[in-house]
Scaffold this active site. Structure first.
Site, PDB file in Angstrom:
ATOM      1  N   HIS A  51     -29.740  -3.714  48.131  1.00  0.00           N
ATOM      2  CA  HIS A  51     -28.439  -3.931  47.502  1.00  0.00           C
ATOM      3  C   HIS A  51     -27.345  -3.391  48.404  1.00  0.00           C
ATOM      4  O   HIS A  51     -27.578  -2.473  49.186  1.00  0.00           O
ATOM      5  CB  HIS A  51     -28.370  -3.254  46.124  1.00  0.00           C
ATOM      6  CG  HIS A  51     -28.812  -1.825  46.152  1.00  0.00           C
ATOM      7  ND1 HIS A  51     -30.142  -1.465  46.187  1.00  0.00           N
ATOM      8  CD2 HIS A  51     -28.108  -0.679  46.185  1.00  0.00           C
ATOM      9  CE1 HIS A  51     -30.240  -0.147  46.221  1.00  0.00           C
ATOM     10  NE2 HIS A  51     -29.019   0.354  46.240  1.00  0.00           N
ATOM     11  N   HIS A 107     -23.548  -1.814  48.311  1.00  0.00           N
ATOM     12  CA  HIS A 107     -22.511  -1.220  47.462  1.00  0.00           C
ATOM     13  C   HIS A 107     -21.132  -1.667  47.950  1.00  0.00           C
ATOM     14  O   HIS A 107     -20.829  -1.559  49.139  1.00  0.00           O
ATOM     15  CB  HIS A 107     -22.530   0.309  47.576  1.00  0.00           C
ATOM     16  CG  HIS A 107     -23.760   0.981  47.062  1.00  0.00           C
ATOM     17  ND1 HIS A 107     -23.823   1.559  45.814  1.00  0.00           N
ATOM     18  CD2 HIS A 107     -24.967   1.201  47.637  1.00  0.00           C
ATOM     19  CE1 HIS A 107     -25.025   2.115  45.646  1.00  0.00           C
ATOM     20  NE2 HIS A 107     -25.734   1.915  46.740  1.00  0.00           N
TER      21      HIS A 107
HETATM   22  P1  5GP Z   1     -29.030   3.486  46.027  1.00  0.00           P
HETATM   23  O1  5GP Z   1     -29.070   4.967  45.759  1.00  0.00           O
HETATM   24  O2  5GP Z   1     -30.438   2.915  46.019  1.00  0.00           O
HETATM   25  O3  5GP Z   1     -28.246   3.096  47.228  1.00  0.00           O
HETATM   26  O4  5GP Z   1     -28.241   2.858  44.815  1.00  0.00           O
HETATM   27  C1  5GP Z   1     -28.813   2.496  43.611  1.00  0.00           C
HETATM   28  C2  5GP Z   1     -27.700   2.338  42.623  1.00  0.00           C
HETATM   29  O5  5GP Z   1     -28.206   1.637  41.513  1.00  0.00           O
HETATM   30  C3  5GP Z   1     -27.149   3.665  42.113  1.00  0.00           C
HETATM   31  O6  5GP Z   1     -25.785   3.785  42.489  1.00  0.00           O
HETATM   32  C4  5GP Z   1     -27.343   3.576  40.616  1.00  0.00           C
HETATM   33  O7  5GP Z   1     -26.253   4.071  39.882  1.00  0.00           O
HETATM   34  C5  5GP Z   1     -27.534   2.097  40.369  1.00  0.00           C
HETATM   35  N1  5GP Z   1     -28.393   1.790  39.236  1.00  0.00           N
HETATM   36  C6  5GP Z   1     -29.620   2.338  38.974  1.00  0.00           C
HETATM   37  N2  5GP Z   1     -30.118   1.813  37.844  1.00  0.00           N
HETATM   38  C7  5GP Z   1     -29.207   0.914  37.395  1.00  0.00           C
HETATM   39  C8  5GP Z   1     -29.167   0.056  36.253  1.00  0.00           C
HETATM   40  O8  5GP Z   1     -30.065   0.005  35.432  1.00  0.00           O
HETATM   41  N3  5GP Z   1     -28.068  -0.726  36.116  1.00  0.00           N
HETATM   42  C9  5GP Z   1     -27.044  -0.703  37.012  1.00  0.00           C
HETATM   43  N4  5GP Z   1     -26.011  -1.514  36.778  1.00  0.00           N
HETATM   44  N5  5GP Z   1     -27.036   0.098  38.096  1.00  0.00           N
HETATM   45  C10 5GP Z   1     -28.107   0.899  38.287  1.00  0.00           C
END
Ligand code: 5GP
Length: 140
Positions: A100, A102
């Site tokens: 993903h 951001h």
């Molecule tokens: P990472 O830390 O992998 O770069 O980002 C994962 C992101 O996914 C985090 O910012 C977290 O808040 C978001 N996230 C995790 N679970 C969910 C969810 O169930 N729904 C949504 N909309 N975001 C999520």
């Protein structure tokens, strides 16, 4: 049935605040909202992180970013900038292992987003060695 939280969002098994969707990506609000409008752009194809993209998927996913970024920016006149960030690997703070990107709108220097960034300014010899080892892998 999948255990991946983002696959569940893509398959509409759990809700999300979706802002854009087509055959390649879905974009929805991050549940944690580092700043208001914080959006995740997620390929529908399940790839864990950047290391699993092929060129076609990368072209298709990254081609969609500017349009989504412009919509986020236009959604609020207080948005003055936007950080684009992708965490790849646990050490790099990836917590959901479905790739993903951001999109984090920026309002002020003191809003919710920050990076600890400690430049080391290595000399040219050190840089040359690092560059050489990366070039070798480009050819591999
Ligand atoms: P990472 O830390 O992998 O770069 O980002 C994962 C992101 O996914 C985090 O910012 C977290 O808040 C978001 N996230 C995790 N679970 C969910 C969810 O169930 N729904 C949504 N909309 N975001 C999520």
């Amino acid at each position: 049935m999948t255990d991946c939280i983002f696959d569940k969002i893509i398959n509409k098994e759990i809700p999300a605040h979706i802002v854009y969707e087509d055959d390649v990506v879905v974009a929805f609000l991050d549940i944690s909202q580092v700043t208001p409008g914080h959006t995740l752009v997620v390929p529908k194809k399940h790839v864990a992180n950047i290391f699993e993209y092929d060129e076609d998927l990368a072209s298709a996913v990254f081609a969609r970013i500017p349009k989504i970024a412009r919509a986020v920016q236009a959604s609020n006149p207080d948005i003055k900038g936007l950080n684009i960030l992708s965490n790849n690997g646990e050490l790099a703070y990836q917590s959901v292992f479905h790739s993903h990107i951001h999109l984090i709108p920026r309002y002020t220097k003191e809003d919710g987003f920050g990076l600890k960034w400690h430049p080391t300014n290595p000399n040219s010899e050190v840089l040359a060695k690092i560059a050489q080892s990366i070039r070798e892998q480009m050819e591999a």
